[in-house]
Enzyme design. Structure first.
Site, mmCIF file in Angstrom:
data_model
loop_
_atom_site.group_PDB
_atom_site.id
_atom_site.type_symbol
_atom_site.label_atom_id
_atom_site.label_comp_id
_atom_site.label_asym_id
_atom_site.label_seq_id
_atom_site.Cartn_x
_atom_site.Cartn_y
_atom_site.Cartn_z
ATOM 1 N N CYS A 1 -18.167 1.460 -19.771
ATOM 2 C CA CYS A 1 -19.236 1.006 -19.445
ATOM 3 C C CYS A 1 -19.710 -0.141 -19.935
ATOM 4 O O CYS A 1 -20.613 -0.877 -19.358
ATOM 5 C CB CYS A 1 -20.100 2.044 -19.886
ATOM 6 N N TYR B 1 -6.218 6.645 4.057
ATOM 7 C CA TYR B 1 -6.544 5.620 3.171
ATOM 8 C C TYR B 1 -5.610 4.403 3.450
ATOM 9 O O TYR B 1 -6.429 3.046 3.458
ATOM 10 C CB TYR B 1 -6.021 6.267 1.706
ATOM 11 N N GLU C 1 0.788 -1.144 -0.046
ATOM 12 C CA GLU C 1 0.111 -0.018 -0.067
ATOM 13 C C GLU C 1 0.952 1.144 0.053
ATOM 14 O O GLU C 1 0.631 2.163 -0.472
ATOM 15 C CB GLU C 1 -1.014 -0.010 1.287
ATOM 16 N N ASP D 1 -9.459 5.883 -2.132
ATOM 17 C CA ASP D 1 -8.288 6.618 -2.840
ATOM 18 C C ASP D 1 -8.888 7.342 -4.215
ATOM 19 O O ASP D 1 -10.154 7.307 -4.278
ATOM 20 C CB ASP D 1 -7.088 5.460 -3.344
#
Length: 463
Positions: free
Chosen positions: A201, A122, A39, A140
């Site tokens: 999409c 975060y 991370e 994030d």
DNA sequence: GATCCGTGGCA
DNA sequence: TTGCCAAGGAT
């Protein structure tokens, strides 16, 4: 938004993730240390960039204890090229805290994790949810984009307050018992489907109820105000070569403990005043062929001809270096270049002139530039360096004793009567942050990329 | 809240 | 080519 619609979103997204998640090295297991390291590396950095760094880092520092006990330069070297280097130092500081305060085990405790250096909102949520499956949001840039589109939110995601609001929304969406997978699913969707420029999409698992798409706003969301453009700085750097026992080596220095590129190594360089800044930026990294000698026009600017001899005496100093020292600019740190600018119409001669003056005044380092070597741009988030590189011959170090004798006071100040000061300086020891290196030292010292490239080019050209 | 912190890929 | 921006945090 009804709870039913939210439930649909979470369920479908989670299902999609479990079927489509990428096989990434930090997903091998849920070791909280591995999650933590990943991370930190992934902050503002792409997955493809991180992977090789992560593999090397985990091999070298497989546990918090191993990282805590490692020499800091080794950690920084392992981070070389990844950027945002304070991440590496904060991570090691965190590892040391985990070792001393938590027995070497990353604690399953939100407050304790959040208190680690370099771990913000975060990363706290990411570690708690991914490693411990705690129902904490991990918001994030991906998550802000995905949720802005799905819920058609028009709040500016560049504002810190927006992240706080989206955190509340994200927290409400976490399915019971699946916090880690769900948070990763949101980010995975943002990385693979709901991408910044052309959202996919048609293949999106939650397209049917996406409010942003239904409003025809999938291309304008999220709303994000533009960052201000970076400032441009012309930097004049020196490839300083030694002779005798220093032959074949270059002089490098280590940057200060904090700030830009903290504790990284670099070529000595100075900020050029506006008068010397390039009219046109260096469009690309380049080497002029052949390297232009700056000696010819430089006599007017105070340069000695190349064969004027060794710069060992006061008289030699007068010849080799400008007699008029740079003035101390009122707001600090910027040398006055009027004399040099007026003395020469040749920008490179003036730059070389300024370089030797500034290194003398700022570092007590006497060198004689002899030719322009090349130029390159180096882009930071907030600064662009137009790096002009000159070759220079090492002269000597001015002794500090002589400097104080003429009243050179605190740090960063130039001698009040520098003309006399230069003559009064004797040879002194090199400052502690300077070192002479050959190509082999590149394996142990960490340099920012711009200097890695310059040094590699330099040593390659010697062959 | 605004600014400081790196680097590389890509449309 | 230029601008955008990527699994942010500290001050």
């Amino acid at each position: 938004m009804t709870t039913e619609a939210a439930s649909y979103f979470s369920r479908e997204l989670l299902h999609w993730y479990l079927a489509n998640k990428r096989d990434l090295p930090w997903r091998m297991n849920r070791d909280p240390y591995r999650v933590w390291v990943s991370e930190i590396m992934l902050q503002q950095t792409r997955v493809d960039t991180v992977i090789p760094y992560y593999e090397r880092f985990m091999e070298k520092f497989p546990s918090a204890a191993a990282l805590a006990n490692a020499p800091e330069p080794d950690v920084l070297k392992c981070w070389e090229g990844l950027g945002y280097y304070s991440r590496a130092r904060n991570l090691q500081a965190g590892a040391r805290e985990v070792l001393t305060r938590h027995g070497g085990i990353v604690p399953d405790d939100k407050e304790a994790v959040s208190a680690l250096r370099g771990v913000g909102p975060y990363t706290t949520g990411a570690i708690m949810s991914i490693a411990f499956n705690r129902p904490e949001p991990a918001v994030d840039g991906n998550v802000m984009r995905v949720l802005s589109r799905y819920f058609c939110l028009e709040e500016d995601i560049a504002k810190p307050a927006t992240r706080v609001n989206i955190e509340k929304l994200a927290a409400s969406l976490i399915p019971e018992g699946s916090a880690g997978d769900f948070n990763q699913a949101l980010m995975e969707l943002g990385a693979l489907v709901c991408t910044p420029k052309s959202p996919g999409c048609l293949t999106c698992p939650v397209m049917m109820h996406c409010e942003g798409r239904m409003a025809g706003k999938e291309h304008v969301l999220p709303i994000k105000t533009k960052a201000k453009p970076p400032r441009r700085e012309t930097r004049i750097a020196a490839l300083i070569t030694g002779s005798a026992e220093l032959a074949g080596k270059l002089l490098v220095r280590q940057r200060p403990e904090s700030g830009l590129l903290a504790q990284m190594w670099e070529l000595p360089h100075v900020l050029a005043p506006e008068a010397l800044a390039a009219a046109a930026p260096a469009k690309r990294r380049g080497r002029g062929k052949p390297a232009a000698a700056v000696g010819e026009a430089s006599s007017a600017a105070g340069f000695a001809a190349a064969d004027d001899g060794v710069m060992e005496t006061a008289a030699g100093l007068e010849l080799a270096f400008p007699a008029e020292p740079a003035a101390n600019h009122a707001d600090g740190g910027v040398l006055n270049v009027q004399a040099a600018g007026a003395a020469s119409t040749d920008r490179r001669s003036a730059m070389a002139d300024f370089l030797s003056r500034a290194l003398s005044a700022e570092e007590g380092l006497l060198v004689r530039p002899d030719s322009w070597w090349g130029e390159t741009d180096h882009v930071f988030s907030h600064i662009v360096w137009d790096m002009q590189v000159y070759r220079a011959e090492f002269g000597f170090w001015q002794s500090e004793a002589a400097g104080t004798a003429v009243g050179s006071g605190g740090t960063g100040e130039y001698p009040a009567a520098a003309s006399e000061a230069l003559a009064a300086y004797g040879e002194g020891p090199a400052p502690a942050n300077y070192r002479w290196i050959g190509p082999e030292e590149m394996r142990t010292l960490a340099f920012p990329n711009v200097f890695v490239r310059i040094l590699q080019d330099y040593w390659r050209d010697l062959d």
